[in-house]
Design an enzyme around this catalytic site. Structure first.
Site, PDB file in Angstrom:
ATOM      1  N   ASP A 305       0.852  -1.179   0.000  1.00  0.00           N
ATOM      2  CA  ASP A 305       0.000   0.000   0.000  1.00  0.00           C
ATOM      3  C   ASP A 305       0.889   1.230   0.000  1.00  0.00           C
ATOM      4  O   ASP A 305       1.950   1.235   0.616  1.00  0.00           O
ATOM      5  CB  ASP A 305      -0.872   0.003   1.261  1.00  0.00           C
ATOM      6  CG  ASP A 305      -2.084  -0.881   1.072  1.00  0.00           C
ATOM      7  OD1 ASP A 305      -2.571  -0.980  -0.073  1.00  0.00           O
ATOM      8  OD2 ASP A 305      -2.526  -1.496   2.056  1.00  0.00           O
ATOM      9  N   PHE A 373     -14.344  22.916   7.300  1.00  0.00           N
ATOM     10  CA  PHE A 373     -14.459  22.310   5.977  1.00  0.00           C
ATOM     11  C   PHE A 373     -15.794  21.603   5.862  1.00  0.00           C
ATOM     12  O   PHE A 373     -16.190  20.870   6.753  1.00  0.00           O
ATOM     13  CB  PHE A 373     -13.316  21.297   5.789  1.00  0.00           C
ATOM     14  CG  PHE A 373     -13.352  20.574   4.484  1.00  0.00           C
ATOM     15  CD1 PHE A 373     -12.696  21.102   3.384  1.00  0.00           C
ATOM     16  CD2 PHE A 373     -14.050  19.382   4.347  1.00  0.00           C
ATOM     17  CE1 PHE A 373     -12.732  20.435   2.174  1.00  0.00           C
ATOM     18  CE2 PHE A 373     -14.081  18.727   3.132  1.00  0.00           C
ATOM     19  CZ  PHE A 373     -13.422  19.253   2.053  1.00  0.00           C
ATOM     20  N   THR A 374     -16.541  21.842   4.798  1.00  0.00           N
ATOM     21  CA  THR A 374     -17.768  21.060   4.578  1.00  0.00           C
ATOM     22  C   THR A 374     -17.708  20.497   3.178  1.00  0.00           C
ATOM     23  O   THR A 374     -16.973  20.992   2.311  1.00  0.00           O
ATOM     24  CB  THR A 374     -19.032  21.945   4.677  1.00  0.00           C
ATOM     25  OG1 THR A 374     -18.992  22.895   3.615  1.00  0.00           O
ATOM     26  CG2 THR A 374     -19.132  22.634   6.016  1.00  0.00           C
ATOM     27  N   THR A 377     -18.927  23.316   0.471  1.00  0.00           N
ATOM     28  CA  THR A 377     -18.025  24.408   0.078  1.00  0.00           C
ATOM     29  C   THR A 377     -16.669  23.893  -0.372  1.00  0.00           C
ATOM     30  O   THR A 377     -15.984  24.501  -1.171  1.00  0.00           O
ATOM     31  CB  THR A 377     -17.796  25.376   1.244  1.00  0.00           C
ATOM     32  OG1 THR A 377     -17.221  24.635   2.315  1.00  0.00           O
ATOM     33  CG2 THR A 377     -19.101  26.000   1.698  1.00  0.00           C
TER      34      THR A 377
END
EC number: 7.2.2.6
Lengths: 676, 563
Positions: A305, A373-374, A377
């Site tokens: 990974d 932060f959303t 937006t």
């Protein structure tokens, strides 16, 4: 990782091993090892020869000589048993260390009605539920079904930093013996007592369920073949000698036989296998079978990974690019302010890059209003008084800026593209809906990882990076880290398909994983290493569990596997090469009495026929304990290419195997000749 | 330089130089691709396939191959027994030679069937011309059988993963018709022009210069017989004294031609393998290992024979020509030493001198050559024997570099190891056990020995080694036409022929059906000199370790008693 490299022979272990060396003389145990079993038969015959000589039979040489041969043969058996016993003892001691932590701790068992009672950990059964609070030792392996806790796993991993484990997701697994530091968790028991991976591993080491690996079987066939050749050689020698009128004593026959069969490797073979598993355990890897370790040595492709393995967990800010006409400090300041309350690692790294102390900013002041932060937006920021500072992906800031009637500067547009092209993530910062600059975030490739991949390449292993990033970013990181291939925008089934494709082309694939969605791929891979922190499903699916949760551990596992095979190969070569010198010691000794001309063959100028034979069997016996440390530590592996490695080992163990016994036998003969 | 040595080197170099292009030709023959001899052979081949009801395109698995091989060999054996035991009444018997006894017929049939040609009879008096022709047929097909078996191996490593390995009868017919026949034809022509008889007339009478005495001189269709005797690495002589006989080997030119004749197929097969599986470097590795082994055996022999026998020198006899006892003056000591090793490393077993009379250590080298039996080796089977040693070497060296052993992309596992080990064990088992029985039952053998002591032991050891290596040469001191020798060597011959064919073909078949693993950076390359060294070490150790005690009581003891 715990530093655990105790001296090879600890006192307690020695005592235990000595005891077992005698217990293992039971022919039923020895039967598994054809080489040593024939030595056992030879020893028994010598015992009868000694007895018959004691009662007056004079045809078989003097009593003292026969007794010495018997004793040396007996010692040969003991030495071989000791090798196996000491390897087992060391493995057990190592496993016991791990097991000790989980012995008899009280468990808070919950019943169906939600009431709890205290029971002993050993009575916990699979499917039962218990809970742990801060300060409790987790009584058994299990999976968190409710809650979140910080856990100190140092008892197992040696890593002192606590880790967070929570229900759901890929970090829900807890290990018995670790300690809860905070909070409360509800855990369901996932293994029956005595059936945990550790228990399985201990059983493997103790030999109860130790299966011979395919490679061990093939090698046993080879060794059995050599043993058979020498049975033929010794049996037919009897009529040959009679024809030549040179009677040979039974002691001489048996000595010749025992010296010629590959007792060195025969005596050390199982010790080598156990030591391999033990070395894996020392690297904090629990293997579910000896075969898995061996297969690891053959791996062609390694899936890793990206996050956490190749790169340090998260992206970091690496550069500030101010817009035209914007003062650099002004831009930096905006960037800092926008990140002050940003708890994400990216946010913290911006503060780090700007090289400022948070205490210089009075964020508690009412002036600051933080905007989280959303998803809508897709940007975050801060309002300082009337100034609106925003930080976000370039398209969301572009929206913001263009809505306010401003233009998105073209030089910033170019910078954004430039950063994306080299695998980075651009974050654009605006002040009052005007772009002030762009911050570059980059994956930080772990230090020294390049060298590790280089080492893997030299071993002939192809490394493949698995990442959710887009192909462009993936390619950039792959090149920077030096991996050979990558899977971008990877979904769980992509890993699986990649493994299947490589396997169909005949390659062996190893991978590491921790999540439940890794489980099918872990099961499909030839070597699947599950993180101990991973889900139970992942641990069940893989054939090794890494207690350290270290994704680069596979490199060590591969080396352990290679060492295991190499130790077998080199000691086999050494053992067989020894025969040349033994022949030159014994053959003249057998015939010299009646064919004096054969003195010409006595190239070592050994003292007498008796001393020659004794020196050869003594050398044959003591070489076993001398090589035990090598068998336990393993022959050192160097990634210098197969042919160079073969040349090196052929030189050391092949040529060495021819020369060493000439010197050894001669030296022993000088000693023995004082008596015979 | 000494012309004797120069002649030997020239002979060897010509053989190698011819073998490379001829190897390419052989590879093409087995591939079925076009060659310039097609216009000649295509029609003949079509007739043979039509008569035999063979569909050359029908692919076989390794098991089908082996059952075809064993069945047709059994048929040849039965025909052979019948012919030899009734030859007196059959045509082409101008000298009126009698029927063979059952035990001699058994020994002779098996011996020619298995490409050994151990002869417990003398060609002049023991067989009719008709039988000679039949034996000649066996010389073709037994060599062809070995080559066809090798072709199965070729096929197994050419494809990535398959169990279809070509058609056995196709390989057999092609080997005889397109490879053995043309070379034999050329050889026979050269022999005829140098004086070897090729006639069906019976004995000729010659009047000697001495008082008008008359001598009966045996003749027969010898040139054709001698050609395939060498090209097919058979070695059975037309006349009793084999290639020491002035008709069988008239001069130095025929000596060279016969040497090249027996070297050509085993050498070419090595190169054919490389061309066929498209790994020419592997051929050079095999050729290198075999050649080093050959040189290590042949060089001391030439020197020992040239230096002469110290026991004879001490009698005051001029020994400057070398140890000439038992040798032909027209060939000399050096070339006889050379021949004795060529004929023993390759399973030919034709002789141009008495091996019984060579120096003790020369005798040991002849024995070692047959004990290894894989330095060049017989037609096709030499490569099969070598393949077993490769498998063992691959296994040990794979372990030494920390990787599960693989050869040409195929993993070597327990099953292959088991077969390889059994085959590697078989050779010492047969030689040592049979010799042990012969020494233990001295009532059957003591009176047949020419010499007592170490040399007598060497004679017995040689007889069984020669049988087990399918070589056929004899130490020739032994009175070997007794039921004991006929039957015991017959059994050894049978076991040592077919099991060492079955084993490698089985391994090849098993490997062929395995998954192909592409070569990676970690793969141990098998076409390198390092790996060659490993193979050589395995061969040296197995041969030296198993036979050292026996050799000590024979040639080594004799050597130390002499010097």
């Amino acid at each position: 990782m715990k530093s655990n490299n105790p001296s090879l022979f600890q006192k307690a272990l020695l005592k235990d091993a000595l005891k077992h060396s005698f217990i293992k003389l039971n022919p039923k145990d020895l039967f598994r090892n054809p080489v040593m079993f024939t030595v056992w038969i030879g020893t028994v015959i010598m015992l009868f020869v000694c007895l018959s000589t004691l009662f007056g039979n004079t045809s078989q040489g003097n009593l003292g000589y026969n007794i010495v041969v018997f004793v040396v043969l007996f010692l040969t058996l003991l030495f071989a048993n000791f090798a196996e016993a000491i390897a087992e003892a060391r493995g057990k001691a190592q496993a016991d260390n791990l097991r000790k932590t989980r012995e008899e701790t009280p468990a808070k068992l919950l019943d169906d009605r939600g009431e709890w009672s205290i029971v002993q950990s050993s009575s916990l059964n699979k499917g039962q539920v218990f809970f742990c609070e801060a300060g409790d030792i987790i009584p058994a392996d299990g999976e968190i079904i409710e809650g979140l806790a910080t856990i100190d796993e140092s008892a197992i991993t040696g890593e002192s930093a606590p880790v967070i484990r929570e229900s759901g997701g890929d970090k829900s697994s807890v290990t018995g013996g670790t300690k809860v530091l905070s909070d409360r968790i509800k855990v369901i028991v996932t293994t029956q007592p005595g059936e945990s991976f550790l228990d399985k591993m201990i059983a493997l080491v103790e030999g109860a369920s130790r299966q011979k690996t395919p490679n061990e079987i093939a090698l046993t066939i080879l060794l059995a073949g050599f043993t058979l050749v020498f049975i033929i050689v010794c049996v037919t020698l009897k009529p040959f000698a009679d024809y030549a009128n040179t009677p040979i004593t039974i002691a001489a026959f048996i000595s010749l036989f025992v010296c010629l069969i590959p007792t060195t490797i025969g005596g050390l073979l199982s010790a080598i296998g156990i030591a391999g598993m033990d070395r894996a355990l020392r690297a904090n890897v629990i293997t579910k079978s000896g075969k898995a370790v061996e297969t690891a040595g053959d791996i062609d492709v390694l899936l890793l990974d990206k996050t956490g393995t190749i790169t340090i967990g998260n992206r970091k800010a690496t550069s500030f690019y101010p817009a035209l006409n914007v003062n650099e400090n002004q831009f930096k300041n905006a960037a800092i302010l926008s990140s002050i309350s940003d708890e994400t690692p990216e946010g913290k790294s911006i503060i780090e890059l700007a090289n400022v102390r948070l205490s210089d900013y009075d964020i508690s002041s009412s002036q600051f209003r933080f905007i989280k932060f959303t998803a809508e937006t897709r940007c975050s920021g801060v309002d300082v008084g009337d100034t609106r500072i925003r930080k976000g992906a370039s398209d969301s800031i572009r929206n913001l800026v263009e809505k306010a009637g401003n233009t998105f500067p073209s030089e910033i547009d170019e910078k954004v593209k430039f950063i994306s092209n080299k695998g980075g993530t651009p974050l654009v910062v605006s002040v009052d809906e005007k772009v002030v600059g762009v911050i570059e975030l980059q994956d930080i490739i772990k230090p020294a990882i390049r060298e590790r991949f280089e080492r893997l390449r030299k071993m002939g292993i192809k490394t493949v990076m698995v990442t959710g990033d887009n192909p462009l970013t993936a390619k950039y990181i792959a090149e920077a880290a030096g991996v050979d291939d990558f899977i971008a925008e990877a979904k769980p089934e992509d890993k699986m398909n990649y493994i299947k494709k490589e396997q169909a082309e005949g390659r062996l694939v190893a991978m590491m994983g921790d999540g439940t969605n890794d489980a099918p791929a872990l099961a499909q891979a030839d070597v699947g290493v599950a993180m101990n922190s991973g889900t139970e499903a992942a641990k069940e699916a893989g054939n090794m569990v890494d207690l350290d949760n270290d994704p680069t551990k596979l490199i060590e596992v591969v080396e352990i596997g290679k060492q295991l095979l190499m130790t077998r190969g080199t000691l086999t070569t050494f053992s067989i090469a020894n025969d040349v010198a033994k022949y030159f010691a014994i053959i003249p000794a057998l015939f010299i009495a009646s064919i004096p001309a054969l003195q010409g063959l006595n190239v070592m100028k050994l003292h007498s026929p008796e001393s020659a034979i004794l020196s050869a069997v003594i050398f044959n016996a003591i070489i076993i304990p001398i090589l035990i440390p090598l068998a336990l530590k393993g022959v050192s592996y160097k990634p210098i290419g197969a042919s160079a490695l073969l040349r090196r080992n052929l030189f050391i163990y092949g040529l060495g195997g021819i020369i060493v016994p000439f010197i050894g036998i001669k030296l022993i003969d000088m000693l023995v000749s004082l008596f015979f | 330089m000494n012309t004797e040595i120069l002649g030997i080197i020239t002979t060897f170099l010509i053989a190698v130089a011819l073998a490379i292009p001829f190897g390419k030709y052989i590879s093409k023959v087995y591939e079925g691709s076009k060659t310039w001899l097609d216009p000649l052979f295509n029609p003949i081949e079509r007739i043979i396939f039509k008569i035999g009801g063979i569909n050359p395109l029908k692919e076989m698995t390794w098991k089908q191959h082996l059952s075809a091989l064993l069945t047709i060999n059994l048929v040849w054996f039965l025909i052979s027994m019948a012919l030899l035991m009734t030859q007196q009444w059959l045509p082409l018997n101008p000298d009126g030679n009698p029927n063979m006894s059952p035990d001699l017929a058994f020994n002779t049939s098996i011996s020619f069937l298995v490409n050994c040609d151990l002869q417990h009879y003398s060609g002049e008096t023991g067989v009719s011309y008709f039988s000679q022709i039949w034996l000649m047929f066996l010389q073709f097909v037994s060599a062809g059988t070995g080559m066809a078996a090798a072709a199965i191996l070729f096929k197994a490593f050419r494809e990535k993963s398959t169990d279809q390995l070509g058609n056995f009868y196709n390989f057999l017919v092609k080997s005889c018709l397109r490879i053995l026949l043309p070379v034999s034809f050329i050889l026979a022509l050269i022999l005829v022009f140098n004086g070897t008889p090729m006639t069906f007339e019976g004995k000729d009478t010659m009047t000697t210069l001495q008082d008008g005495h008359t001598v009966d001189v045996s003749r027969g269709p010898a040139a054709a017989f001698i050609a395939i005797k060498h090209v097919g690495t058979n070695g059975g002589g037309f006349f009793g004294s084999n290639s020491a006989h002035p008709f069988e080997n008239p001069n130095y030119l025929t000596f060279m031609v016969q040497m090249i004749g027996q070297l050509i197929i085993p050498l070419s097969m090595i190169f054919a393998f490389g061309y066929f599986i498209r790994r020419k470097k592997l051929s050079w590795m095999i050729f290198g290992v075999m050649t080093i082994g050959f040189l290590l055996l042949v060089t001391p022999n030439i020197l020992l024979e040239q230096n002469g026998n110290p026991a004879i020198t001490s009698m005051g006899v001029d020994n400057s020509l070398g140890a000439m006892e038992g040798k032909e003056v027209r060939f000399g000591a050096a070339s006889s030493g050379f021949w004795s090793i060529v004929t023993t490393v390759i399973s030919t077993g034709s002789v141009n001198a008495m091996h019984d009379s060579t120096m003790p250590l020369s005798g040991m080298n002849q024995l070692l050559a047959m004990m290894v039996n894989a330095f060049y080796g017989g037609c096709g089977v030499g490569l099969l024997n070598f393949f077993i040693f490769i498998i063992l070497a691959v296994f040990i060296s794979g372990l030494m570099v920390g990787r599960t052993p693989e050869f040409l992309g195929k993993k070597i596992e327990a099953r292959e190891m088991k077969i390889a080990m059994i085959i590697a064990l078989l050779h010492p088992f047969l030689i040592l056990t049979a010799t042990a029985l012969a020494t233990a039952f001295s009532q059957f053998t003591a009176s047949t020995l020419n010499n007592p002591g170490f040399h007598g032991f060497s004679e017995m050891l040689y007889e069984y080694t020669s049988s087990a290596a399918n070589n056929g040469s004899g130490f020739e001191g032994l009175g070997d036409n007794t039921p004991w020798w006929n039957i015991s060597t017959g059994i050894v011959l049978l076991l040592s022929r077919f099991l060492p064919i079955i084993g490698p073909v089985a391994i090849a078949g098993l490997l062929a059906s395995k998954k192909y693993i592409p070569e990676g950076a970690g793969t141990l390359k098998t076409d390198t000199s390092t790996f060659g060294l490993m193979v050589f070490a395995v061969i040296a150790i197995i041969a030296a370790l198993a036979f050292f005690p026996a050799l000590t009581l024979g040639p080594i003891a004799e050597h130390f008693s002499l010097y």
